[in-house]
Design a protein around this motif. Structure first.
Motif, short mmCIF file in Angstrom:
data_model
loop_
_atom_site.label_atom_id
_atom_site.label_comp_id
_atom_site.label_asym_id
_atom_site.label_seq_id
_atom_site.Cartn_x
_atom_site.Cartn_y
_atom_site.Cartn_z
N GLY A 1 26.83 -41.13 5.65
CA GLY A 1 26.51 -42.45 5.30
C GLY A 1 26.52 -42.54 3.58
O GLY A 1 26.98 -43.46 3.17
N ARG A 2 26.04 -41.56 3.30
CA ARG A 2 25.70 -41.54 1.67
C ARG A 2 27.24 -41.48 1.09
O ARG A 2 27.65 -42.15 -0.07
N VAL A 3 28.16 -40.27 1.49
CA VAL A 3 29.51 -40.22 1.18
C VAL A 3 30.28 -41.60 1.27
O VAL A 3 31.00 -42.28 0.31
N ARG A 4 30.19 -42.38 2.53
CA ARG A 4 30.64 -43.75 2.56
C ARG A 4 30.28 -44.78 1.62
O ARG A 4 31.06 -45.46 1.25
N GLN A 5 28.85 -44.68 1.55
CA GLN A 5 28.43 -45.96 0.82
C GLN A 5 28.63 -45.84 -0.71
O GLN A 5 29.02 -46.75 -1.42
N THR A 6 28.73 -44.31 -1.30
CA THR A 6 29.02 -44.17 -2.61
C THR A 6 30.53 -43.92 -3.06
O THR A 6 30.71 -44.15 -4.15
N GLY A 7 31.12 -43.57 -1.97
CA GLY A 7 32.55 -43.04 -2.47
C GLY A 7 32.44 -41.60 -3.17
O GLY A 7 33.52 -41.33 -3.73
N ARG A 8 31.37 -41.00 -3.26
CA ARG A 8 31.32 -39.68 -4.12
C ARG A 8 30.95 -38.66 -3.07
O ARG A 8 30.37 -38.81 -2.23
N ALA A 9 31.01 -37.48 -3.57
CA ALA A 9 30.62 -36.20 -2.75
C ALA A 9 29.38 -36.10 -2.99
O ALA A 9 28.57 -36.46 -3.71
N GLY A 10 28.75 -35.25 -1.71
CA GLY A 10 27.48 -34.85 -1.84
C GLY A 10 26.93 -33.79 -1.08
O GLY A 10 27.87 -33.32 -0.31
N ARG A 11 25.72 -33.42 -0.92
CA ARG A 11 25.49 -32.19 -0.32
C ARG A 11 23.96 -32.29 0.36
O ARG A 11 23.21 -33.29 -0.10
N VAL A 12 23.70 -31.55 1.30
CA VAL A 12 22.31 -31.28 2.02
C VAL A 12 22.14 -29.98 2.16
O VAL A 12 22.88 -29.02 2.29
N GLU A 13 21.08 -29.49 1.54
CA GLU A 13 20.59 -28.14 1.56
C GLU A 13 19.45 -27.74 2.27
O GLU A 13 19.45 -26.44 3.08
#
Length: 226
Positions: A29-41
């Motif tokens: 959801g975050r990647v789709r909304q922002t269009g940027r890469a992300g991570r979960v630790e």
């Protein structure tokens, strides 16, 4: 979300074709909304089917990057590890790869759209060609045949002493016959698109019915004896 492709050196439930719930608050959801890469630790406090499987598998770090096609997030790619946190710049490296992937998908879609557009153009050209052939055969050709036959009929009805009139009518009939032959050559010479698309065999098969029909309907114009 539908899994399109996977690779792993150990068993996992995220097989190609499996579907997973999409959550706006999740990594996808975050990647789709922002269009940027992300991570979960840490998935210890997250909810949902993916988070539950991540805890079960012991995924300690997951990174996702968007696959952008024509300016829109088309999907995402993720990498995960059970052997500790992924490197700090894993997002950047994954984003570089998904950028290439997005370009490849866009090129494929463009080729598909181009092929579909070309097919529509060929179909339209075929229909125009068939309509032109019908117009030539049913219209101008039939009128020329009728005029040629009428000229021959008048020629035979004219009294024998009127040689000049008979000669003019004979030349008229010959001219109409020549025009008819030239018109047939033009009609038959219209290049069918199927010849370029499928080759000589299918083109001849498509042309055969028209040839048989023309053979049945074409009147024979014979020169009269002088």
């Amino acid at each position: 979300m539908t899994v399109m492709a996977t690779w792993s050196d150990r068993p996992h439930p995220f097989q190609t074709g499996t579907r997973w719930p999409y959550h706006v608050s999740g990594l996808a959801g975050r990647v789709r909304q922002t269009g940027r890469a992300g991570r979960v630790e840490d998935y210890s406090r997250r909810r949902g089917a993916f988070a539950a499987k991540a805890r079960e598998l012991g995924l300690s770090s997951v990174v996702g990057a968007p696959i952008i096609v024509d300016g829109t997030v088309w999907g995402l790619m993720t990498i995960a590890s059970t052997d500790g946190c992924l490197p700090d710049r894993a997002e950047d490296r994954l984003a570089e790869f998904t950028e290439l992937l997005g370009t490849a998908i866009a090129n494929t879609q463009s080729r598909t759209e181009l092929s579909a557009s070309r097919a529509r153009i060929v179909a339209a050209a075929d229909e125009t060609r068939r309509r032109l052939e019908r117009d030539l055969h049913d219209g101008i050709q039939q009128r020329l045949v009728s005029l040629a036959l009428k000229a021959r009929t008048i020629e035979t009805m004219t009294p024998l002493p009127v040689n000049e009139i008979r000669g003019e009518l004979s030349r008229l009939a010959d001219g109409l016959g020549t025009a008819l032959d030239e018109l047939r050559e033009v009609s038959h010479g219209i290049h069918p698109a199927i010849l370029s698309e499928a080759g000589l065999g299918p083109a001849l098969e498509a042309l055969a019915p028209a040839i048989r029909g023309a053979g049945r309907s074409r009147p024979e114009v014979r020169p009269s004896a002088g």
